[in-house]
Design a protein around this motif. Sequence first.
Motif, PDB file in Angstrom:
ATOM      1  N   SER A  94      35.563  52.337 -16.100  1.00 41.06           N
ATOM      2  CA  SER A  94      36.707  51.952 -15.747  1.00 41.06           C
ATOM      3  C   SER A  94      37.627  51.210 -16.715  1.00 41.06           C
ATOM      4  CB  SER A  94      36.329  50.804 -14.688  1.00 41.06           C
ATOM      5  OG  SER A  94      35.788  51.158 -13.507  1.00 41.06           O
ATOM      6  N   SER A  95      36.883  50.679 -17.734  1.00 41.00           N
ATOM      7  CA  SER A  95      37.604  50.106 -18.719  1.00 41.00           C
ATOM      8  C   SER A  95      38.299  51.082 -19.577  1.00 41.00           C
ATOM      9  CB  SER A  95      36.433  49.238 -19.643  1.00 41.00           C
ATOM     10  OG  SER A  95      36.565  48.006 -19.113  1.00 41.00           O
ATOM     11  N   ILE A  96      37.633  52.166 -19.705  1.00 38.94           N
ATOM     12  CA  ILE A  96      38.235  53.217 -20.728  1.00 38.94           C
ATOM     13  C   ILE A  96      39.402  54.071 -20.131  1.00 38.94           C
ATOM     14  CG2 ILE A  96      37.721  55.708 -21.426  1.00 38.94           C
ATOM     15  CD1 ILE A  96      34.681  54.610 -22.079  1.00 38.94           C
ATOM     16  N   SER A  97      39.111  54.114 -18.640  1.00 38.55           N
ATOM     17  CA  SER A  97      40.227  54.774 -17.714  1.00 38.55           C
ATOM     18  C   SER A  97      41.467  53.964 -17.920  1.00 38.55           C
ATOM     19  CB  SER A  97      39.946  54.918 -16.454  1.00 38.55           C
ATOM     20  OG  SER A  97      39.801  53.582 -15.566  1.00 38.55           O
ATOM     21  N   ASP A  99      42.238  52.415 -20.592  1.00 39.47           N
ATOM     22  CA  ASP A  99      42.645  51.772 -22.191  1.00 39.47           C
ATOM     23  C   ASP A  99      42.222  50.738 -22.731  1.00 39.47           C
ATOM     24  OD1 ASP A  99      43.725  54.662 -22.535  1.00 39.47           O
ATOM     25  OD2 ASP A  99      45.818  53.980 -21.706  1.00 39.47           O
ATOM     26  N   GLU A 100      41.177  50.169 -22.190  1.00 40.22           N
ATOM     27  CA  GLU A 100      40.530  49.041 -22.487  1.00 40.22           C
ATOM     28  C   GLU A 100      39.107  49.158 -23.134  1.00 40.22           C
ATOM     29  OE1 GLU A 100      40.502  46.747 -19.045  1.00 40.22           O
ATOM     30  OE2 GLU A 100      42.477  46.516 -18.782  1.00 40.22           O
ATOM     31  N   THR A 101      38.899  47.928 -24.126  1.00 46.08           N
ATOM     32  CA  THR A 101      37.364  48.138 -24.561  1.00 46.08           C
ATOM     33  C   THR A 101      36.435  47.702 -23.758  1.00 46.08           C
ATOM     34  OG1 THR A 101      38.571  47.864 -26.789  1.00 46.08           O
ATOM     35  CG2 THR A 101      35.999  47.374 -26.506  1.00 46.08           C
ATOM     36  N   PRO A 102      35.281  48.647 -23.723  1.00 46.54           N
ATOM     37  CA  PRO A 102      34.322  48.058 -22.459  1.00 46.54           C
ATOM     38  C   PRO A 102      33.623  46.831 -22.967  1.00 46.54           C
ATOM     39  CG  PRO A 102      34.103  50.342 -23.058  1.00 46.54           C
ATOM     40  CD  PRO A 102      35.140  49.818 -24.028  1.00 46.54           C
ATOM     41  N   GLY A 103      32.831  46.118 -22.072  1.00 46.37           N
ATOM     42  CA  GLY A 103      32.466  44.700 -22.457  1.00 46.37           C
ATOM     43  C   GLY A 103      30.984  44.874 -23.047  1.00 46.37           C
ATOM     44  N   LYS A 104      30.817  43.892 -23.969  1.00 42.91           N
ATOM     45  CA  LYS A 104      29.512  43.894 -24.835  1.00 42.91           C
ATOM     46  C   LYS A 104      28.271  44.162 -23.960  1.00 42.91           C
ATOM     47  CE  LYS A 104      31.590  41.927 -28.888  1.00 42.91           C
ATOM     48  NZ  LYS A 104      31.275  40.641 -29.880  1.00 42.91           N
ATOM     49  N   THR A 105      28.328  43.157 -22.764  1.00 43.37           N
ATOM     50  CA  THR A 105      27.271  43.074 -22.056  1.00 43.37           C
ATOM     51  C   THR A 105      26.903  44.493 -21.378  1.00 43.37           C
ATOM     52  OG1 THR A 105      27.849  40.783 -21.293  1.00 43.37           O
ATOM     53  CG2 THR A 105      26.298  42.099 -19.882  1.00 43.37           C
ATOM     54  N   GLU A 159      35.721  62.778 -27.902  1.00 45.30           N
ATOM     55  CA  GLU A 159      36.979  62.199 -27.991  1.00 45.30           C
ATOM     56  C   GLU A 159      37.839  62.878 -26.998  1.00 45.30           C
ATOM     57  OE1 GLU A 159      40.617  61.768 -30.992  1.00 45.30           O
ATOM     58  OE2 GLU A 159      38.995  62.403 -31.882  1.00 45.30           O
ATOM     59  N   LYS A 160      37.621  63.978 -26.764  1.00 48.40           N
ATOM     60  CA  LYS A 160      38.240  65.129 -25.782  1.00 48.40           C
ATOM     61  C   LYS A 160      37.987  64.418 -24.272  1.00 48.40           C
ATOM     62  CE  LYS A 160      38.943  69.597 -23.951  1.00 48.40           C
ATOM     63  NZ  LYS A 160      38.258  71.125 -24.065  1.00 48.40           N
ATOM     64  N   ASP A 161      36.599  64.386 -23.874  1.00 50.64           N
ATOM     65  CA  ASP A 161      36.561  64.120 -22.574  1.00 50.64           C
ATOM     66  C   ASP A 161      36.674  62.613 -22.428  1.00 50.64           C
ATOM     67  OD1 ASP A 161      35.411  66.333 -22.108  1.00 50.64           O
ATOM     68  OD2 ASP A 161      33.480  65.875 -22.288  1.00 50.64           O
ATOM     69  N   LEU A 162      36.703  61.607 -23.475  1.00 53.05           N
ATOM     70  CA  LEU A 162      36.996  60.470 -23.430  1.00 53.05           C
ATOM     71  C   LEU A 162      38.331  60.026 -22.928  1.00 53.05           C
ATOM     72  CD1 LEU A 162      35.175  57.852 -23.550  1.00 53.05           C
ATOM     73  CD2 LEU A 162      36.128  57.539 -25.726  1.00 53.05           C
ATOM     74  N   LYS A 163      39.580  60.740 -23.374  1.00 48.94           N
ATOM     75  CA  LYS A 163      40.448  60.430 -23.025  1.00 48.94           C
ATOM     76  C   LYS A 163      40.902  61.369 -21.396  1.00 48.94           C
ATOM     77  CE  LYS A 163      42.407  60.952 -27.640  1.00 48.94           C
ATOM     78  NZ  LYS A 163      43.164  61.673 -28.722  1.00 48.94           N
ATOM     79  N   ARG A 164      39.892  62.151 -20.899  1.00 48.62           N
ATOM     80  CA  ARG A 164      40.395  62.516 -19.612  1.00 48.62           C
ATOM     81  C   ARG A 164      39.539  61.641 -18.505  1.00 48.62           C
ATOM     82  NH1 ARG A 164      41.829  67.991 -19.131  1.00 48.62           N
ATOM     83  NH2 ARG A 164      42.363  68.737 -21.391  1.00 48.62           N
ATOM     84  N   VAL A 165      38.945  60.600 -18.813  1.00 48.13           N
ATOM     85  CA  VAL A 165      38.229  59.822 -17.684  1.00 48.13           C
ATOM     86  C   VAL A 165      39.398  58.908 -17.022  1.00 48.13           C
ATOM     87  CG1 VAL A 165      36.842  57.786 -17.368  1.00 48.13           C
ATOM     88  CG2 VAL A 165      36.039  59.357 -18.943  1.00 48.13           C
ATOM     89  N   LYS A 166      39.257  59.199 -15.725  1.00 47.51           N
ATOM     90  CA  LYS A 166      40.413  58.673 -14.948  1.00 47.51           C
ATOM     91  C   LYS A 166      39.661  57.874 -13.562  1.00 47.51           C
ATOM     92  CE  LYS A 166      44.158  61.651 -15.903  1.00 47.51           C
ATOM     93  NZ  LYS A 166      45.269  62.304 -15.165  1.00 47.51           N
ATOM     94  N   PRO A 172      41.985  50.907  -2.079  1.00 44.27           N
ATOM     95  CA  PRO A 172      41.068  50.454  -3.173  1.00 44.27           C
ATOM     96  C   PRO A 172      39.717  51.453  -3.528  1.00 44.27           C
ATOM     97  CG  PRO A 172      40.212  49.315  -1.263  1.00 44.27           C
ATOM     98  CD  PRO A 172      41.235  50.261  -0.866  1.00 44.27           C
ATOM     99  N   CYS A 173      40.214  52.547  -3.505  1.00 50.16           N
ATOM    100  CA  CYS A 173      38.740  53.527  -3.890  1.00 50.16           C
ATOM    101  C   CYS A 173      38.145  53.455  -4.975  1.00 50.16           C
ATOM    102  CB  CYS A 173      39.665  55.025  -3.986  1.00 50.16           C
ATOM    103  SG  CYS A 173      38.320  56.169  -4.411  1.00 50.16           S
ATOM    104  N   GLY A 174      38.630  53.431  -6.224  1.00 51.23           N
ATOM    105  CA  GLY A 174      37.938  53.080  -7.529  1.00 51.23           C
ATOM    106  C   GLY A 174      37.139  54.133  -8.095  1.00 51.23           C
ATOM    107  N   TRP A 175      36.917  55.202  -7.216  1.00 45.33           N
ATOM    108  CA  TRP A 175      35.868  56.151  -7.644  1.00 45.33           C
ATOM    109  C   TRP A 175      36.696  56.840  -9.217  1.00 45.33           C
ATOM    110  CZ3 TRP A 175      33.697  59.990  -3.612  1.00 45.33           C
ATOM    111  CH2 TRP A 175      32.540  59.396  -2.911  1.00 45.33           C
ATOM    112  N   LEU A 176      35.812  57.266  -9.939  1.00 46.62           N
ATOM    113  CA  LEU A 176      35.914  57.711 -11.186  1.00 46.62           C
ATOM    114  C   LEU A 176      35.679  59.328 -11.529  1.00 46.62           C
ATOM    115  CD1 LEU A 176      33.880  55.205 -13.381  1.00 46.62           C
ATOM    116  CD2 LEU A 176      36.488  55.163 -13.217  1.00 46.62           C
ATOM    117  N   PHE A 177      36.676  59.822 -12.342  1.00 46.29           N
ATOM    118  CA  PHE A 177      36.287  61.369 -12.524  1.00 46.29           C
ATOM    119  C   PHE A 177      36.820  61.726 -13.845  1.00 46.29           C
ATOM    120  CE2 PHE A 177      40.452  60.566 -10.214  1.00 46.29           C
ATOM    121  CZ  PHE A 177      41.319  61.408 -11.203  1.00 46.29           C
ATOM    122  N   LEU A 178      36.213  62.915 -14.058  1.00 45.77           N
ATOM    123  CA  LEU A 178      36.947  63.504 -15.481  1.00 45.77           C
ATOM    124  C   LEU A 178      37.976  64.523 -15.174  1.00 45.77           C
ATOM    125  CD1 LEU A 178      35.881  63.345 -18.462  1.00 45.77           C
ATOM    126  CD2 LEU A 178      35.129  65.745 -18.228  1.00 45.77           C
TER     127      LEU A 178
END
Length: 208
Positions: A94-97, A99-105, A159-166, A172-178
């Motif tokens: 979710s953070s990556i989608s 453009d945020e840095t994921p949490g350390k925890t 790097e390619k797939d990381l940019k495609r995470v949405k 308020p669906c919130g589901w993730l996909f590539l």
Amino acid sequence: MSETNKDRDIHTHALIGERLCLDFANTVSWHDSEDSREWLTSYEQLVGWCLHADILTEQQALSLLQQAEGNPAEATKILEKALEFREAIYRIFSSISNDETPGKTDLSILNGVLVDVYRSIQIIPGEDKFSLQFRKPDDSLAGMLSPIVQSAIDILVSEKDLKRVKKCEGDPCGWLFLDTSRNRSRRWCSMADCGNRAKARRFYQNKK
């Protein structure tokens, strides 16, 4: 307040993430809502979903269920671990989608699971290179987590797939996909679901 889907068949759960770890993260309906609904309400449901997602064969699933019946306390611990891992994956991507840095925890949780399953990793030769892959699920109660871990790592190091995470734009669906579309234009988990709801909402607003 989170609700459950105890009466719903896990084998009908939609697999729309395009990658295993994202489908696993989507085992909560309306993930971004206070009215989220949990699908994996038991170890049996976890095994059922893994069978549905082709992580396990029917024989492997039956073997795990028999083991779980003989050791319910351990099966419950594995389920809790799997859900903690799933939520960490969800927050990471979710953070990556966004453009945020994921949490350390969350990264620490992922790394902890990675250490646990690292014993199943092996080097696989290819045509012009070698790759690291996890062996197919073993007969341990947590064996089905290895392919999910590998799926998450494959995205994170690409790097390619990381940019495609949405994340689905249907609130308020919130589901993730590539997003594997050619022009990266995918907006919804499914046009038949959130996509149609968005169209209906726009139509109502315009008419109003």
